[in-house]
Design an enzyme around this catalytic site. Structure first.
Site, PDB file in Angstrom:
ATOM      1  N   GLY A 115      10.606  36.516   2.412  1.00  0.00           N
ATOM      2  CA  GLY A 115      11.598  35.487   2.110  1.00  0.00           C
ATOM      3  C   GLY A 115      13.003  36.043   1.912  1.00  0.00           C
ATOM      4  N   GLN A 116      13.908  35.171   1.501  1.00  0.00           N
ATOM      5  CA  GLN A 116      15.320  35.560   1.373  1.00  0.00           C
ATOM      6  C   GLN A 116      15.497  36.718   0.389  1.00  0.00           C
ATOM      7  OE1 GLN A 116      18.030  32.742  -0.422  1.00  0.00           O
ATOM      8  NE2 GLN A 116      19.828  33.782   0.395  1.00  0.00           N
ATOM      9  N   ASP A 137      -2.435  35.883   0.011  1.00  0.00           N
ATOM     10  CA  ASP A 137      -2.071  34.567  -0.520  1.00  0.00           C
ATOM     11  C   ASP A 137      -2.176  34.608  -2.043  1.00  0.00           C
ATOM     12  OD1 ASP A 137      -1.802  31.940  -1.228  1.00  0.00           O
ATOM     13  OD2 ASP A 137      -3.226  31.167   0.253  1.00  0.00           O
ATOM     14  N   TYR A 197      10.970  20.807  -8.642  1.00  0.00           N
ATOM     15  CA  TYR A 197      11.205  22.254  -8.665  1.00  0.00           C
ATOM     16  C   TYR A 197      11.680  22.685 -10.060  1.00  0.00           C
ATOM     17  CZ  TYR A 197      13.673  26.620  -7.300  1.00  0.00           C
ATOM     18  OH  TYR A 197      14.139  27.917  -7.191  1.00  0.00           O
ATOM     19  N   GLY A 203       5.688  37.634  -1.564  1.00  0.00           N
ATOM     20  CA  GLY A 203       6.790  36.861  -0.972  1.00  0.00           C
ATOM     21  C   GLY A 203       7.847  37.763  -0.359  1.00  0.00           C
TER      22      GLY A 203
HETATM   23  P1  NAD Z   1      11.878  32.030   0.234  1.00  0.00           P
HETATM   24  O1  NAD Z   1      11.297  30.681   0.493  1.00  0.00           O
HETATM   25  O2  NAD Z   1      12.911  32.560   1.140  1.00  0.00           O
HETATM   26  O3  NAD Z   1      10.694  33.108   0.149  1.00  0.00           O
HETATM   27  C1  NAD Z   1       9.482  32.854  -0.500  1.00  0.00           C
HETATM   28  C2  NAD Z   1       8.414  33.659   0.210  1.00  0.00           C
HETATM   29  O4  NAD Z   1       7.164  33.398  -0.450  1.00  0.00           O
HETATM   30  C3  NAD Z   1       8.240  33.257   1.688  1.00  0.00           C
HETATM   31  O5  NAD Z   1       8.317  34.382   2.535  1.00  0.00           O
HETATM   32  C4  NAD Z   1       6.865  32.620   1.719  1.00  0.00           C
HETATM   33  O6  NAD Z   1       6.168  32.833   2.942  1.00  0.00           O
HETATM   34  C5  NAD Z   1       6.184  33.309   0.554  1.00  0.00           C
HETATM   35  N1  NAD Z   1       5.049  32.525   0.074  1.00  0.00           N
HETATM   36  C6  NAD Z   1       4.964  31.180  -0.032  1.00  0.00           C
HETATM   37  N2  NAD Z   1       3.748  30.837  -0.455  1.00  0.00           N
HETATM   38  C7  NAD Z   1       3.059  31.982  -0.616  1.00  0.00           C
HETATM   39  C8  NAD Z   1       1.734  32.274  -1.027  1.00  0.00           C
HETATM   40  N3  NAD Z   1       0.873  31.288  -1.321  1.00  0.00           N
HETATM   41  N4  NAD Z   1       1.354  33.573  -1.133  1.00  0.00           N
HETATM   42  C9  NAD Z   1       2.210  34.558  -0.811  1.00  0.00           C
HETATM   43  N5  NAD Z   1       3.478  34.342  -0.390  1.00  0.00           N
HETATM   44  C10 NAD Z   1       3.885  33.069  -0.310  1.00  0.00           C
HETATM   45  O7  NAD Z   1      12.392  32.003  -1.265  1.00  0.00           O
HETATM   46  P2  NAD Z   1      13.458  32.974  -1.954  1.00  0.00           P
HETATM   47  O8  NAD Z   1      14.788  32.340  -1.802  1.00  0.00           O
HETATM   48  O9  NAD Z   1      13.258  34.357  -1.533  1.00  0.00           O
HETATM   49  O10 NAD Z   1      13.057  32.778  -3.488  1.00  0.00           O
HETATM   50  C11 NAD Z   1      12.097  33.588  -4.115  1.00  0.00           C
HETATM   51  C12 NAD Z   1      11.928  33.123  -5.561  1.00  0.00           C
HETATM   52  O11 NAD Z   1      13.208  33.117  -6.207  1.00  0.00           O
HETATM   53  C13 NAD Z   1      11.377  31.712  -5.721  1.00  0.00           C
HETATM   54  O12 NAD Z   1      10.591  31.652  -6.883  1.00  0.00           O
HETATM   55  C14 NAD Z   1      12.614  30.877  -5.932  1.00  0.00           C
HETATM   56  O13 NAD Z   1      12.328  29.706  -6.660  1.00  0.00           O
HETATM   57  C15 NAD Z   1      13.460  31.832  -6.749  1.00  0.00           C
HETATM   58  N6  NAD Z   1      14.894  31.499  -6.671  1.00  0.00           N
HETATM   59  C16 NAD Z   1      15.561  31.683  -5.493  1.00  0.00           C
HETATM   60  C17 NAD Z   1      16.915  31.358  -5.428  1.00  0.00           C
HETATM   61  C18 NAD Z   1      17.699  31.541  -4.162  1.00  0.00           C
HETATM   62  O14 NAD Z   1      18.865  31.097  -4.104  1.00  0.00           O
HETATM   63  N7  NAD Z   1      17.149  32.175  -3.138  1.00  0.00           N
HETATM   64  C19 NAD Z   1      17.560  30.863  -6.569  1.00  0.00           C
HETATM   65  C20 NAD Z   1      16.826  30.642  -7.722  1.00  0.00           C
HETATM   66  C21 NAD Z   1      15.485  31.011  -7.779  1.00  0.00           C
HETATM   67  C1  AKB Z   2      17.506  26.174  -4.627  1.00  0.00           C
HETATM   68  O1  AKB Z   2      18.597  25.682  -4.258  1.00  0.00           O
HETATM   69  O2  AKB Z   2      16.432  25.551  -4.683  1.00  0.00           O
HETATM   70  C2  AKB Z   2      17.514  27.604  -5.107  1.00  0.00           C
HETATM   71  C3  AKB Z   2      17.746  27.662  -6.570  1.00  0.00           C
HETATM   72  C4  AKB Z   2      19.105  27.668  -7.119  1.00  0.00           C
HETATM   73  O3  AKB Z   2      16.800  27.698  -7.318  1.00  0.00           O
HETATM   74  N1  AKB Z   2      18.497  28.322  -4.355  1.00  0.00           N
END
Ligand code: NAD
Ligand code: AKB
Length: 315
Positions: free
Chosen positions: A11-12, A52, A142, A8
């Site tokens: 992603g962010q 994947d 979620y 991943g």
């Molecule tokens: P995001 O959606 O920006 O990035 C996720 C990445 O995973 C994407 O680039 C996507 O292409 C990739 N992905 C999706 N399916 C995939 C697969 N089958 N195989 C490989 N890669 C795959 O999400 P994020 O904000 O970077 O969050 C990452 C993790 O952190 C997640 O588990 C999310 O639940 C958790 N999280 C994020 C936040 C937040 O505020 N950003 C807060 C709480 C928890």
């Molecule tokens: C969302 O809003 O889904 C995420 C999180 C807090 O898990 N940023």
């Protein structure tokens, strides 16, 4: 020498965590993967592959071939997007986790970071200063997947010795990569729209308080947890990390200190109900005590950074 797989990386979080891991462990030891193309700085600074996480056989081959010892699994469908495809989101989120837990059981990639979220809490949880151990009845797909994931992670640790570690991230705020379909995304979008248009229509109501953290603090916390001595970790479910807590109205006021003409309007949508079921603030004293969580940014310092960096990025 650690050899690290980031799943991943586009992603962010992944787009920043990968670069920090490469800085610490060496570019050639951090393998960035995603199902979509990564940013140029990731592709050019070290190994990048399309992979994947749902394809277990390819995943195992990749890990064995590259002698991976640690995995950061960031693949998930976030809260807002998950409510649009509940059954599919459950399948993706659980399979992504279970594949990396099995991978850790079967291969040398024994150390696994998997992020949980404040979404594990629900409307019956104490809303303010939410404790580490408390009532947990999430009512979003979620949140249910994150709570189930925490239980599975702890189970694999106790039953199979997998070195699973996890944080319950709050909303994360960053300027490099836009947020990926969550409920806390407004707190990223608001800065982009302030620079692009001087105004923002917020999908949450003005007094909705949520816990948030600036990305550099979240990344430091993640790596600190992964580097902590195992005997210091009293929890193998997931650690509360709180950062700061603010409302849309308060972010707007912080932006107006730099852009007095900034305007905000409110048009709550389906994500309001999700936000209303989550904590307003978090007690993260266990993380501070166990492994020294020490976040730096508060709303004003983060706002100044966000505005400056997004202005540069969009220029
Ligand atoms: P995001 O959606 O920006 O990035 C996720 C990445 O995973 C994407 O680039 C996507 O292409 C990739 N992905 C999706 N399916 C995939 C697969 N089958 N195989 C490989 N890669 C795959 O999400 P994020 O904000 O970077 O969050 C990452 C993790 O952190 C997640 O588990 C999310 O639940 C958790 N999280 C994020 C936040 C937040 O505020 N950003 C807060 C709480 C928890
Ligand atoms: C969302 O809003 O889904 C995420 C999180 C807090 O898990 N940023």
């Amino acid at each position: 020498m650690e050899r690290i797989l980031v799943i991943g990386c586009s992603g962010q979080i992944g787009s920043e965590l990968t670069l920090e891991l490469r800085r610490i462990y060496g570019n050639e030891n951090v393998f960035a993967t995603d199902i979509k193309q990564a940013a140029t700085d990731i592709v050019e600074s070290g190994p990048f592959d399309i992979l994947d996480v749902l394809d277990y056989s390819n995943l195992v081959h990749f890990v064995v071939r590259n002698k991976i010892t640690q995995v950061y699994n960031l693949a998930a469908v976030l809260s807002g997007n998950a409510e649009k495809i509940p059954q599919k989101a459950w399948e993706i989120n659980m399979k992504a986790l279970m594949n990396t837990l099995e991978l850790a059981r079967e291969t040398d990639a024994k150390k696994l970071f998997w992020p949980s979220s404040i979404a594990v809490f629900g409307p019956t949880t104490p809303r303010y200063n939410t404790p580490q151990l408390t009532v947990m009845e999430p009512n979003t797909v979620y949140g249910i997947s994150k709570l189930a994931g925490e239980r599975w992670g702890e189970y694999y640790h106790k039953r199979y010795g997998v070195d699973y570690r996890s944080l319950r991230y709050p909303g994360l705020i960053s300027y490099k990569t836009e947020a990926g379909g969550g409920t806390t995304d407004y707190a990223v979008e608001i800065y982009y729209e302030a620079i692009r248009n001087g105004s923002y229509e917020c999908f949450l109501s003005e007094n909705t308080a949520l816990p948030m953290m600036f990305m550099s603090d979240a990344i430091k916390a993640t790596i600190d947890l992964m580097e902590a001595a195992p005997e210091n970790l009293s929890l193998r479910s997931s650690y509360n990390v709180g950062g700061m807590s603010f409302t849309p109205k308060e972010v707007a006021a912080a932006i107006r200190k730099h852009m007095p003409s900034f305007e905000i309007t409110y048009k709550p949508d389906f994500r309001q109900a999700i936000a209303d079921s989550w904590p307003a603030s978090i007690d993260d004293s266990v993380a501070r005590k166990d492994w020294g969580l020490n976040d730096q940014h508060k709303l004003d310092s983060m706002t100044e950074l966000m505005l400056n960096e997004i202005r540069l990025k969009l220029a």
